[in-house]
Design a protein around this motif. Structure first.
Motif, PDB file in Angstrom:
ATOM      1  N   TYR A   1       0.858  -1.178   0.000  1.00 42.97           N
ATOM      2  CA  TYR A   1       0.000   0.000   0.000  1.00 42.97           C
ATOM      3  C   TYR A   1       0.901   1.237   0.000  1.00 42.97           C
ATOM      4  CZ  TYR A   1      -3.420  -3.390   1.727  1.00 42.97           C
ATOM      5  OH  TYR A   1      -4.230  -4.483   1.867  1.00 42.97           O
TER       6      TYR A   1
ATOM      7  N   ASP B   1       1.400   4.993   1.903  1.00 43.94           N
ATOM      8  CA  ASP B   1       0.957   5.786   3.045  1.00 43.94           C
ATOM      9  C   ASP B   1       0.692   7.225   2.589  1.00 43.94           C
ATOM     10  OD1 ASP B   1       3.398   7.138   2.898  1.00 43.94           O
ATOM     11  OD2 ASP B   1       4.214   6.249   4.733  1.00 43.94           O
TER      12      ASP B   1
ATOM     13  N   LEU C   1       4.157   0.713   1.973  1.00 41.75           N
ATOM     14  CA  LEU C   1       3.944  -0.061   3.194  1.00 41.75           C
ATOM     15  C   LEU C   1       3.738  -1.521   2.795  1.00 41.75           C
ATOM     16  CD1 LEU C   1       1.364   2.212   5.044  1.00 41.75           C
ATOM     17  CD2 LEU C   1       3.826   2.099   5.424  1.00 41.75           C
TER      18      LEU C   1
END
Length: 193
Positions: free
Chosen positions: A113, A115, A121
């Motif tokens: 992902y 951030d 992440l």
């Protein structure tokens, strides 16, 4: 085909488009041979129909009229774009092996992902198949005999359950898959194979 294109255009142009279940009918779907996917995100209170936009090996990307896209590898989500809470990528090889009955016991899934500062992440899940049972589902008045397979996954601070409805030939007719904490679960149904 014209009916389906009209539905896609309505969804893209309207400020508050009607839910596809209010517009689509099996009779209308039967007029097209083009693949079509229904995607719903309950937490975001949104749904749309998506058509194939590209393919890269085993990964097919589907796009809605408003440029939201989902990338699926044999029906399993590997990326999303345009949701605001996107899954940047997922390694789902072990999940595909599990669905084919090639994995017993625990296995891992890996998700990435971004951030708030656009830093990547990484999240690792420890997963396990939880049963498989025959279940007949109905997708817009068309019954499909499937095997319902649950995948339970854990990661620090998060437990999730993905569900796959798999046809006798391995085709995923329906799924409920985790996207991200902000998007929640994605439900997909193949309206036209």
């Amino acid at each position: 085909m014209r009916f389906l294109l009209l539905c896609l255009l309505l969804a893209a142009c309207a400020q508050k488009a009607p839910h596809p279940r209010q517009v689509l009918t099996r009779e209308g779907l039967n007029t097209s041979d083009d693949p079509l996917l229904l995607a719903e995100l309950a937490d975001l209170e949104t749904a749309a129909t998506l058509a194939p936009s590209s393919r890269n090996g085993a990964v097919r990307t589907w796009a809605s009229g408003d440029r939201v896209s989902l990338s699926l590898r044999h029906g399993v989500l590997v990326a999303s774009r345009g949701l605001g809470h996107d899954l940047m990528s997922a390694d789902v090889g072990n999940t595909l092996d599990m669905l084919d009955g090639q994995t017993s016991g625990y296995y891992e899934r890996f998700h990435t992902y971004l951030d708030g500062e656009y830093q990547t992440l990484y999240r690792t899940f420890r997963c396990k198949r939880s049963g498989a049972r025959a279940e007949r589902i109905v997708i817009f008045d068309r019954p499909q005999d499937t095997t319902r397979i649950e995948e339970h996954c854990v990661s620090p601070g998060l437990k999730l359950t993905n569900i796959y409805w798999r046809g006798p030939d391995g085709f995923l007719w329906k799924t409920r898959q985790w996207v991200s904490p902000g998007a929640g679960y994605l439900t997909t149904e193949r309206l036209i194979r």
